[in-house]
Design a protein around this motif. Structure first.
Motif, PDB file in Angstrom:
ATOM      1  N   ALA A 337      -5.023   4.875   6.233  1.00 14.01           N
ATOM      2  CA  ALA A 337      -6.004   4.943   5.653  1.00 14.01           C
ATOM      3  C   ALA A 337      -5.301   4.762   3.977  1.00 14.01           C
ATOM      4  O   ALA A 337      -3.805   4.730   4.120  1.00 14.01           O
ATOM      5  CB  ALA A 337      -5.606   7.089   5.672  1.00 14.01           C
ATOM      6  N   THR A 338      -6.209   4.695   3.253  1.00 16.83           N
ATOM      7  CA  THR A 338      -5.264   4.654   1.900  1.00 16.83           C
ATOM      8  C   THR A 338      -5.939   5.712   1.206  1.00 16.83           C
ATOM      9  O   THR A 338      -5.678   6.456  -0.072  1.00 16.83           O
ATOM     10  CB  THR A 338      -5.758   3.249   0.872  1.00 16.83           C
ATOM     11  N   THR A 339      -5.864   6.991   1.770  1.00 12.39           N
ATOM     12  CA  THR A 339      -6.735   8.356   1.298  1.00 12.39           C
ATOM     13  C   THR A 339      -6.199   9.822   1.541  1.00 12.39           C
ATOM     14  O   THR A 339      -4.905   9.344   2.020  1.00 12.39           O
ATOM     15  CB  THR A 339      -8.189   9.061   1.650  1.00 12.39           C
ATOM     16  N   GLY A 340      -6.133  10.780   2.399  1.00  5.57           N
ATOM     17  CA  GLY A 340      -5.404  12.079   1.675  1.00  5.57           C
ATOM     18  C   GLY A 340      -4.386  11.834   1.073  1.00  5.57           C
ATOM     19  O   GLY A 340      -3.441  12.195   1.507  1.00  5.57           O
ATOM     20  N   GLY A 341      -4.071  11.256   0.117  1.00  2.99           N
ATOM     21  CA  GLY A 341      -3.163  11.510  -1.183  1.00  2.99           C
ATOM     22  C   GLY A 341      -1.989   9.979  -0.366  1.00  2.99           C
ATOM     23  O   GLY A 341      -0.835   9.816  -1.605  1.00  2.99           O
ATOM     24  N   LEU A 342      -2.214   9.108   0.839  1.00  3.70           N
ATOM     25  CA  LEU A 342      -1.095   7.771   0.466  1.00  3.70           C
ATOM     26  C   LEU A 342      -2.442   7.062  -0.118  1.00  3.70           C
ATOM     27  O   LEU A 342      -3.275   7.172  -0.897  1.00  3.70           O
ATOM     28  CB  LEU A 342      -1.087   7.282   1.731  1.00  3.70           C
ATOM     29  N   ASP A 343      -1.626   6.090  -1.227  1.00  2.00           N
ATOM     30  CA  ASP A 343      -2.064   4.834  -2.316  1.00  2.00           C
ATOM     31  C   ASP A 343      -1.934   3.686  -1.420  1.00  2.00           C
ATOM     32  O   ASP A 343      -2.120   3.231  -0.076  1.00  2.00           O
ATOM     33  CB  ASP A 343      -1.273   5.157  -2.834  1.00  2.00           C
ATOM     34  N   SER A 344      -2.753   3.119  -1.799  1.00  2.00           N
ATOM     35  CA  SER A 344      -3.361   1.390  -1.963  1.00  2.00           C
ATOM     36  C   SER A 344      -2.530   0.643  -1.844  1.00  2.00           C
ATOM     37  O   SER A 344      -1.525   0.254  -3.087  1.00  2.00           O
ATOM     38  CB  SER A 344      -4.749   1.199  -2.086  1.00  2.00           C
ATOM     39  N   LEU A 345      -1.303  -0.725  -1.215  1.00  2.00           N
ATOM     40  CA  LEU A 345       0.023  -0.950  -1.589  1.00  2.00           C
ATOM     41  C   LEU A 345      -1.682  -2.405  -2.521  1.00  2.00           C
ATOM     42  O   LEU A 345      -0.126  -3.027  -3.260  1.00  2.00           O
ATOM     43  CB  LEU A 345       0.264  -1.953  -0.503  1.00  2.00           C
ATOM     44  N   LEU A 346      -2.658  -2.833  -1.745  1.00  2.40           N
ATOM     45  CA  LEU A 346      -2.860  -2.895  -2.566  1.00  2.40           C
ATOM     46  C   LEU A 346      -4.012  -3.657  -4.334  1.00  2.40           C
ATOM     47  O   LEU A 346      -3.727  -4.393  -4.609  1.00  2.40           O
ATOM     48  CB  LEU A 346      -4.444  -4.200  -1.795  1.00  2.40           C
ATOM     49  N   GLU A 347      -4.212  -2.117  -4.135  1.00  2.00           N
ATOM     50  CA  GLU A 347      -4.498  -2.235  -4.923  1.00  2.00           C
ATOM     51  C   GLU A 347      -3.631  -0.684  -5.646  1.00  2.00           C
ATOM     52  O   GLU A 347      -4.856   0.436  -5.576  1.00  2.00           O
ATOM     53  CB  GLU A 347      -6.340  -1.809  -5.025  1.00  2.00           C
ATOM     54  N   PRO A 348      -3.108  -0.184  -6.213  1.00  2.00           N
ATOM     55  CA  PRO A 348      -2.028   1.374  -6.285  1.00  2.00           C
ATOM     56  C   PRO A 348      -2.389   1.800  -7.434  1.00  2.00           C
ATOM     57  O   PRO A 348      -2.216   1.458  -8.178  1.00  2.00           O
ATOM     58  CB  PRO A 348      -0.836   0.917  -6.035  1.00  2.00           C
ATOM     59  N   THR A 349      -2.751   3.117  -6.880  1.00  2.00           N
ATOM     60  CA  THR A 349      -2.969   3.626  -8.284  1.00  2.00           C
ATOM     61  C   THR A 349      -2.486   4.762  -8.527  1.00  2.00           C
ATOM     62  O   THR A 349      -2.307   5.883  -9.619  1.00  2.00           O
ATOM     63  CB  THR A 349      -4.699   4.193  -8.229  1.00  2.00           C
ATOM     64  N   GLY A 350      -2.278   5.345  -7.409  1.00  2.00           N
ATOM     65  CA  GLY A 350      -1.272   7.318  -7.144  1.00  2.00           C
ATOM     66  C   GLY A 350       0.087   6.703  -7.085  1.00  2.00           C
ATOM     67  O   GLY A 350       1.140   5.972  -7.982  1.00  2.00           O
ATOM     68  N   ASN A 351       0.078   7.491  -5.768  1.00  2.00           N
ATOM     69  CA  ASN A 351       2.035   7.427  -5.605  1.00  2.00           C
ATOM     70  C   ASN A 351       2.326   5.812  -5.522  1.00  2.00           C
ATOM     71  O   ASN A 351       4.064   5.729  -5.905  1.00  2.00           O
ATOM     72  CB  ASN A 351       2.122   8.203  -4.563  1.00  2.00           C
ATOM     73  N   ILE A 352       2.739   5.055  -5.201  1.00  2.00           N
ATOM     74  CA  ILE A 352       3.116   3.779  -5.343  1.00  2.00           C
ATOM     75  C   ILE A 352       2.613   2.914  -6.564  1.00  2.00           C
ATOM     76  O   ILE A 352       3.995   2.704  -6.442  1.00  2.00           O
ATOM     77  CB  ILE A 352       1.947   2.931  -3.977  1.00  2.00           C
ATOM     78  N   LYS A 353       1.874   3.180  -7.165  1.00  2.00           N
ATOM     79  CA  LYS A 353       2.329   3.120  -8.565  1.00  2.00           C
ATOM     80  C   LYS A 353       3.351   3.149  -9.458  1.00  2.00           C
ATOM     81  O   LYS A 353       3.827   2.958 -10.002  1.00  2.00           O
ATOM     82  CB  LYS A 353       1.214   3.162  -9.341  1.00  2.00           C
ATOM     83  N   LYS A 354       3.216   4.752  -8.717  1.00  2.00           N
ATOM     84  CA  LYS A 354       4.058   5.600  -9.023  1.00  2.00           C
ATOM     85  C   LYS A 354       6.023   4.986  -8.555  1.00  2.00           C
ATOM     86  O   LYS A 354       6.390   5.121 -10.189  1.00  2.00           O
ATOM     87  CB  LYS A 354       4.063   6.679  -9.470  1.00  2.00           C
ATOM     88  N   ALA A 355       5.680   4.949  -7.875  1.00  2.00           N
ATOM     89  CA  ALA A 355       7.061   4.678  -7.019  1.00  2.00           C
ATOM     90  C   ALA A 355       6.966   3.143  -7.623  1.00  2.00           C
ATOM     91  O   ALA A 355       8.825   2.748  -7.756  1.00  2.00           O
ATOM     92  CB  ALA A 355       6.910   4.929  -5.282  1.00  2.00           C
ATOM     93  N   GLN A 356       6.399   2.663  -7.897  1.00  2.00           N
ATOM     94  CA  GLN A 356       6.808   0.825  -8.862  1.00  2.00           C
ATOM     95  C   GLN A 356       7.214   0.945  -9.600  1.00  2.00           C
ATOM     96  O   GLN A 356       8.002  -0.112 -10.370  1.00  2.00           O
ATOM     97  CB  GLN A 356       6.053  -0.175  -8.057  1.00  2.00           C
ATOM     98  N   GLU A 357       6.139   1.489 -10.600  1.00  2.00           N
ATOM     99  CA  GLU A 357       7.230   2.325 -12.160  1.00  2.00           C
ATOM    100  C   GLU A 357       8.666   2.549 -11.991  1.00  2.00           C
ATOM    101  O   GLU A 357       9.140   2.229 -12.874  1.00  2.00           O
ATOM    102  CB  GLU A 357       6.472   2.834 -13.401  1.00  2.00           C
ATOM    103  N   ARG A 358       8.984   3.275 -11.175  1.00  2.00           N
ATOM    104  CA  ARG A 358      10.510   3.812 -11.361  1.00  2.00           C
ATOM    105  C   ARG A 358      11.554   2.845 -10.548  1.00  2.00           C
ATOM    106  O   ARG A 358      12.391   2.537 -11.078  1.00  2.00           O
ATOM    107  CB  ARG A 358      10.785   4.781 -10.258  1.00  2.00           C
ATOM    108  N   ALA A 359      10.416   2.124 -10.050  1.00  2.00           N
ATOM    109  CA  ALA A 359      11.192   0.517  -9.310  1.00  2.00           C
ATOM    110  C   ALA A 359      11.123  -0.177 -10.826  1.00  2.00           C
ATOM    111  O   ALA A 359      13.191  -0.647 -10.719  1.00  2.00           O
ATOM    112  CB  ALA A 359      10.835   0.489  -8.712  1.00  2.00           C
ATOM    113  N   ALA A 360      10.929  -0.186 -10.909  1.00  2.00           N
ATOM    114  CA  ALA A 360      10.532  -1.184 -12.335  1.00  2.00           C
ATOM    115  C   ALA A 360      12.147  -0.985 -13.329  1.00  2.00           C
ATOM    116  O   ALA A 360      12.345  -1.109 -13.801  1.00  2.00           O
ATOM    117  CB  ALA A 360       9.670  -1.086 -13.408  1.00  2.00           C
ATOM    118  N   LYS A 361      11.698   0.273 -13.917  1.00  2.00           N
ATOM    119  CA  LYS A 361      12.687   1.128 -14.611  1.00  2.00           C
ATOM    120  C   LYS A 361      13.921   1.052 -13.973  1.00  2.00           C
ATOM    121  O   LYS A 361      15.210   0.717 -15.139  1.00  2.00           O
ATOM    122  CB  LYS A 361      12.227   3.263 -15.247  1.00  2.00           C
ATOM    123  N   ALA A 362      14.290   1.637 -13.304  1.00  2.00           N
ATOM    124  CA  ALA A 362      15.565   1.621 -12.373  1.00  2.00           C
ATOM    125  C   ALA A 362      16.137  -0.147 -12.486  1.00  2.00           C
ATOM    126  O   ALA A 362      17.388  -0.068 -12.736  1.00  2.00           O
ATOM    127  CB  ALA A 362      15.423   2.326 -10.878  1.00  2.00           C
TER     128      ALA A 362
END
Ligand code: PLP
Length: 897
Positions: A337-362
């Motif tokens: 699923a990409t619902t239920g709070g899980l995000d989509s890696l192909l079109e991230p808008t939620g926590n994958i997006k956030k995780a990627q943003e953090r990684a970019a900064k780090a």
């Protein structure tokens, strides 16, 4: 082990081994103290060793002033047994890190009976909570500071997510030393009014401090310190506490390094909360945190993934063991699923997006994309996004095959540039900058510069050659200011966490170049150089000048790919693409398409989570872990090369053996050469064309009579030591963030055993045996085939222009031609036909990518005309695994008549 031989004779390795030096010093102190307690030694020795440690210990929270003062008092008042007892407890607590969890370790008197009294409410450490240290830099002898630190400690409570202890110093130099040697430090609070100079000396760090080259500006020392510390360890949260003018400071350009400016007389509560919040921000793993929440929810699934929630596993009679082996959580955390709070890696808008943003900064990038199919896929994505069919890519011929296949897929034209050969070890180095510049200048002459899209290089190479990324980019941009760079840092992702290696990473260099471009002096520098070069500089001139680009023209576009799983705690195939590109928004749609083209539509949740977690780890403890990996590498290097018996049969290649002198312009020889120090390494990092990543250790085993494959097998079968790459006469050892000193001990013990074996056999076999051994060594070490260069693409796949024979070619056309059997023919490698064709033609043109392992680079690519060199190399090659070549059928060729 390392204590008898002080970890090498250059001061360089000691910078990295302060952790180990510290525990060795404690042990030395203990030995001396025990003698003293037995009335065998005198207190003078104990005094000296203790003083030495005191200088170092002020940079750590534990054992802290109280325990050190107690020890000093025991010493002073001749309480020998008490001294030994306390010192041994402290040194053990440091080694085993007990102090992180147990508040009793902080007490001078922790008799069993007293436990209850000592544990103060709200002050107990640990309880499983992560522990860190906060560096407080504040004016000395100030009762107010003492009080503030007291108050800060008093803020801590049981509900906090983490627990910390302050380390207090009162000057710039000690502060720098503290963050260098103490990897527990996660945050720094700087008060105004500090001094610059240290009152003590840590000789090991003197040079590092000199290198800092700070122009002391007393009025802004606190800010200067913030900038220096942030430069060295960008992951630290830095707080500035000002009495007078917080607003003024906050508006200073340099305050960008500061997380928050606080008014010093405000409640210490504010500082305490900020510190916790800063660490929490790094600790948070948006995707992983959410995945854990998801796993704990009751969910009925009607999507296609029977394994999710584990019911198909745990209820089965036949596959239940799989469930038991992996544990329930793995299945609870599986979902398509990409619902239920899980995000989509192909079109991230939620926590994958956030995780990627953090990684970019780090990682010091502007954007980051998680990839779950390895860097093989990351490379193909980037190549596809940045270039269009027909574009020319200047690329290292020895790069990973994903680049070659990426060019096939994208219809790109590879322009192969050669690395310098290391014939005696059957491996390649890295591509000299002159070769890259020459390629660009040639393409310019042929009127093709517009078609050149990117320079694509491997940093570091498998064997540890690190480019001068900064210089390569500056000089290439001087010839074509909008070139894109793809740095394949599959092995080198960890390097961001070492201040030592960071300048040589793609992102480290990109941020340097950004600063260089923003400096008004750079335009002048550029114009001066233009004047010197004159209107019509010759190629020779251009090749021999450190070219500077016009900062006003440059479009800085840098892409880095890294196999997070190869150097950090990500699950296999976890990879990242890091981006710093001023024109990112214009290519974002293409990058999106490229991701859609290559990424799986069923990314593995655990993999994404591990990328998120790997970032967290590096941000909170990466500095210490990477330092440790480097220290272990130095340890291995010196233990092997200095051991009287092992070094008779084995040798680790130093930088001087791995990199020809012409590419070590600073004159740097090796980390372990006597007299080599921090300055030398810093110069080498800054100036040399190539630098050796110390964690990649080439061990020559041919001199012990083993070829690489054989030796690898021996280590694996008999000693449970796994390693990765081999060459004809060497193997590659690699230290990483999980290695310990015990691993080094084990390795050395094994090498010692093997060396003794070889030695014994030699003494038993007499002259005849010795002769055979020498022949074998000679054959492995000297009878080595020449490494074949890339010949050229067949003219059918080239677009020659201006009378020049093009180097670049249409690899895609050649690749797909071989799909039709009638386009192909086979010639046996050892046949007369093969020799005849080489002599009389028609030229043999490879239909396949041919990659022998080792060495693991393509000696042929589709469309390449096969030269005599390549045939001879293949004939001499004594490896069984050759991808793209079937010995029974012979070379697969394209029929082009
Ligand atoms: C391993 C490697 C790759 C491929 O990475 P995976 O994560 O294994 O797909 C690409 N380039 C280089 C230099 C590598 O070493």
């Amino acid at each position: 082990m390392s204590s008898q031989a002080p970890v090498g004779t250059s001061s360089l390795d000691q910078i990295f081994s302060l952790g180990a030096v510290r525990s060795d010093l404690w042990r030395d102190l203990l030995v001396a103290a025990q003698k003293w307690a037995r009335q065998e030694g005198d207190s003078q020795v104990v005094q000296e060793k203790f003083q030495h440690l005191r200088d170092l210990e002020i940079l750590h929270a534990y054992p802290g002033r109280h325990l050190m003062a107690t020890l000093a008092a025991h010493l002073q008042e001749d309480r020998r047994t008490a001294f030994v007892e306390l010192a041994s407890r402290i040194s053990f607590a440091i080694l085993a890190r007990y102090y992180k969890d147990d508040s009793r370790e902080w007490e001078a008197n922790n008799d069993v009976d007293h436990y209850g009294d000592i544990r103060h409410e709200g002050e107990s450490l640990g309880g499983g909570r992560p522990y860190f240290e906060v560096l407080v830099v504040a004016p000395g002898n100030s009762p107010r500071v003492e009080r503030n630190v007291q108050l800060l400690r008093a803020q801590r409570r049981k509900e906090d997510d983490f627990v910390y202890e302050p380390v207090v110093v009162d000057n710039f130099q000690d502060a720098f030393c503290a963050i260098s040697v103490n990897s527990n430090i996660c945050a720094v609070a700087i008060f105004e009014g500090i001094d610059f100079k240290s009152k003590q000396s840590v000789p090991l760090l003197d040079q590092a401090i000199q290198e800092l080259d700070v122009h002391v500006d007393e009025s802004h020392l606190a800010l200067q310190l913030a900038v220096t510390l942030a430069d060295y360890r960008p992951e630290l949260d830095i707080y500035l506490l000002s009495d007078l003018r917080p607003e003024e400071i906050a508006s200073d350009e340099r305050a960008k390094s500061v997380r928050r400016v606080l008014y010093a007389v405000e409640e210490p509560m504010e500082l305490h909360l900020s510190i916790l919040e800063g660490v929490r921000a790094r600790y948070q793993t948006p995707f992983f945190d959410n995945l854990k929440r998801y796993a704990s929810k009751p969910i009925s699934t009607f999507h296609a993934l029977p394994i999710a929630r584990g019911k198909s596993v745990f209820k089965s009679d036949w596959i239940r063991d799989m469930g038991e082996f992996y544990g329930l959580n793995l299945f609870l955390a599986e979902s398509s699923a990409t619902t239920g709070g899980l995000d989509s890696l192909l079109e991230p808008t939620g926590n994958i997006k956030k995780a990627q943003e953090r990684a970019a900064k780090a990682f010091g990038a502007e954007h980051c994309f998680f990839v779950t199919n390895g860097t093989s896929t990351s490379n193909k994505m980037v190549l596809m996004a940045i270039a269009q069919p027909g574009d020319i890519i200047i690329v290292d011929r020895n790069c990973h095959k994903s680049h070659h296949y990426g060019m096939v897929l994208g219809g790109l034209q590879p322009y192969y540039v050669e690395a310098f050969p290391m014939k005696e070890y059957s491996m390649y180095g890295a591509v000299p900058l002159q070769n890259i510049k020459r390629a660009l200048l040639n393409l310019k002459k042929e009127g093709k510069l517009d078609q050149v899209r990117a320079v694509d290089l491997t940093n570091c190479t498998f064997d540890g050659h690190v480019y001068n990324t900064r210089r390569v980019m500056l000089e290439c941009l001087a010839i074509k200011p909008d070139l894109v760079f793809l740095w394949d840092e599959a092995w080198f992702g960890f390097a961001h966490w070492s201040p030592f290696l960071r300048p040589r990473t793609a992102m480290g260099a990109a941020s340097y170049i950004e600063k260089w471009m923003a400096n008004p002096e750079s335009v002048k520098e550029y114009e001066r150089q233009q004047q010197e070069l004159g209107d019509n500089p010759s190629d020779e001139q251009l090749l021999n000048t450190y070219l500077l680009p016009d900062p006003r023209q440059v479009r800085l576009r840098v892409y880095q790919t890294n196999s997070t799983h190869k150097s950090m705690s990500a699950i296999r195939q976890g990879s990242m693409v890091l981006v710093k590109d001023v024109d990112f928004y214009s290519i974002e749609p293409q990058l999106h398409e490229a991701i859609f083209t290559h990424a799986t539509t069923s990314p593995n949740q655990q993999l994404i989570a591990s990328l998120d977690v790997a970032r967290r780890q590096m941000e909170l403890e990466g500095y210490g872990l990477v330092n440790n990996a480097i220290q272990i590498a130095f340890d291995i290097r010196s233990q092997i090369n200095k051991h009287p018996l092992i070094s008779r049969y084995f040798q680790v290649l130093g930088a001087d053996k791995m990199i020809p002198a012409e590419y070590r312009q600073s004159g740097f020889q090796d980390f372990l050469v006597e007299g080599t120090n921090w300055d030398d390494a810093v110069c080498s990092i800054r100036d040399d064309e190539f630098f050796l990543d110390p964690t990649r250790i080439t061990l020559v085993c041919g001199t012990a009579g083993f070829d690489g494959t054989q030796f690898k097998q021996l280590l694996a079968d008999k000693f449970d030591i796994q390693l990765n790459k081999t060459s004809r006469n060497s193997v590659l050892l690699q230290s990483n963030i999980n290695n310990t000193r015990s691993d080094v001990a084990h390795l050395i013990r094994v090498l010692l055993e093997i060396s003794s074996d070889v030695e014994q056999k030699l003494t038993k076999t007499g002259e005849q045996g010795k002769l055979r051994f020498e022949e074998r060594v000679n054959s492995l070490m000297h009878d080595v085939p020449d490494l074949p260069n890339f010949s050229h693409f067949h003219e059918k796949f080239r677009h020659d222009s201006n009378g020049a024979v093009a180097v670049e070619g249409n690899i895609r056309e050649a690749f797909f031609m071989s799909w039709k059997e009638e386009n192909c023919e086979y010639v046996a490698l050892n046949s007369e036909e093969c020799d005849r064709r080489l002599k009389e033609g028609p030229p043999m043109v490879s239909a396949k990518m041919v990659i022998p392992y080792p060495p693991g680079f393509p000696i042929l690519v589709p469309g390449q005309v096969i030269s005599r060199d390549t045939i001879e190399f293949m004939r001499k090659l004594d490896v069984k695994e050759v991808h793209g070549y079937e010995a029974s059928r012979g070379l697969q060729l394209l029929k082009l008549r």
